[in-house]
Design a protein around this motif. Structure first.
Motif, short mmCIF file in Angstrom:
data_model
loop_
_atom_site.label_atom_id
_atom_site.label_comp_id
_atom_site.label_asym_id
_atom_site.label_seq_id
_atom_site.Cartn_x
_atom_site.Cartn_y
_atom_site.Cartn_z
N GLU A 167 -8.50 -4.42 4.92
CA GLU A 167 -8.57 -4.37 6.37
C GLU A 167 -7.20 -4.17 7.03
O GLU A 167 -7.11 -4.09 8.24
N ARG A 168 -6.15 -4.08 6.24
CA ARG A 168 -4.80 -3.96 6.79
C ARG A 168 -4.29 -2.52 6.68
O ARG A 168 -4.40 -1.90 5.62
N PRO A 169 -3.71 -2.00 7.75
CA PRO A 169 -3.20 -0.63 7.70
C PRO A 169 -2.01 -0.49 6.75
O PRO A 169 -1.19 -1.39 6.64
N GLY A 170 -1.96 0.64 6.06
CA GLY A 170 -0.84 0.93 5.17
C GLY A 170 -0.99 0.40 3.76
O GLY A 170 -0.21 0.74 2.88
N HIS A 172 -2.77 0.04 0.05
CA HIS A 172 -3.66 0.74 -0.87
C HIS A 172 -4.52 -0.34 -1.54
O HIS A 172 -3.98 -1.31 -2.06
N ALA A 216 6.94 4.60 9.58
CA ALA A 216 5.86 3.67 9.25
C ALA A 216 6.01 3.22 7.80
O ALA A 216 6.47 3.98 6.95
N GLY A 270 4.69 2.31 4.12
CA GLY A 270 3.65 2.89 3.27
C GLY A 270 3.81 2.33 1.88
O GLY A 270 4.71 1.52 1.63
#
Length: 170
Positions: free
Chosen positions: A20-23, A25, A137, A139
């Protein structure tokens, strides 16, 4: 040999918090088996499989953290929260979530009982993104992206090896 499939992250699992967290994998692999091992049995089958013994040996050389069969048994029995470079983050009756110390990798196992004495065996990973730099951002990074194909193949091989070990018991 049972087929191992890449699958979505199970709702309510310990791994879901990363999905549920952006960035981040996050991946999960599942195999359906005709028996229901305990989480302890699954941990031993995974981390003491022939395939993973090779990884343990490499980690002992690279990280100076040797782990032997006794360490796997202690982790499985919840007598220890560590295995080589991993540390237990969360554990339930059916799941184990570990993190690589000072690293960005999380490793997850789950036994999900199914009908008729069968179960689903899950194995997954999460990679925490690098901290964002000014104007960029965060990554997972070049190295993780480059190794992703190998990681997915290796995840399947590890899960198959664990199933093979469990079949000798069940």
């Amino acid at each position: 040999m049972r087929q191992v499939e890449e699958n979505g992250i199970p709702e309510g699992s310990l791994l879901q918090q990363f999905a549920e967290r952006p960035g981040f994998h996050v991946d999960a692999f599942v195999a359906h088996v005709g028996f229901t091992p305990s989480l302890n049995d699954y941990i031993v089958a995974m981390f003491d499989s022939r395939v993973f013994r090779i990884e343990r040996a490499l980690l002992a050389l690279a990280a100076f953290k040797p782990t032997f069969k006794e360490g796997v048994a202690a982790l499985a029995a919840a007598e220890s929260d560590r295995l080589a470079s991993w540390k237990t983050v969360q554990r339930t009756e059916q799941e184990l979530l570990m993190e690589v110390e000072k690293g960005r990798v999380r490793t997850w196992l789950m036994v999900e009982p199914a009908q008729g004495g069968a179960s689903k065996l899950w194995f997954g990973s999460a990679v925490v993104p690098k901290p964002a730099q000014t104007g960029k951002a965060g990554g997972i990074g070049f190295v993780f992206r480059t190794l992703m194909g190998f990681h997915k193949l290796y995840s399947r091989v590890l899960l198959r090896a664990a199933i093979h070990g469990l079949k000798r018991v069940f």
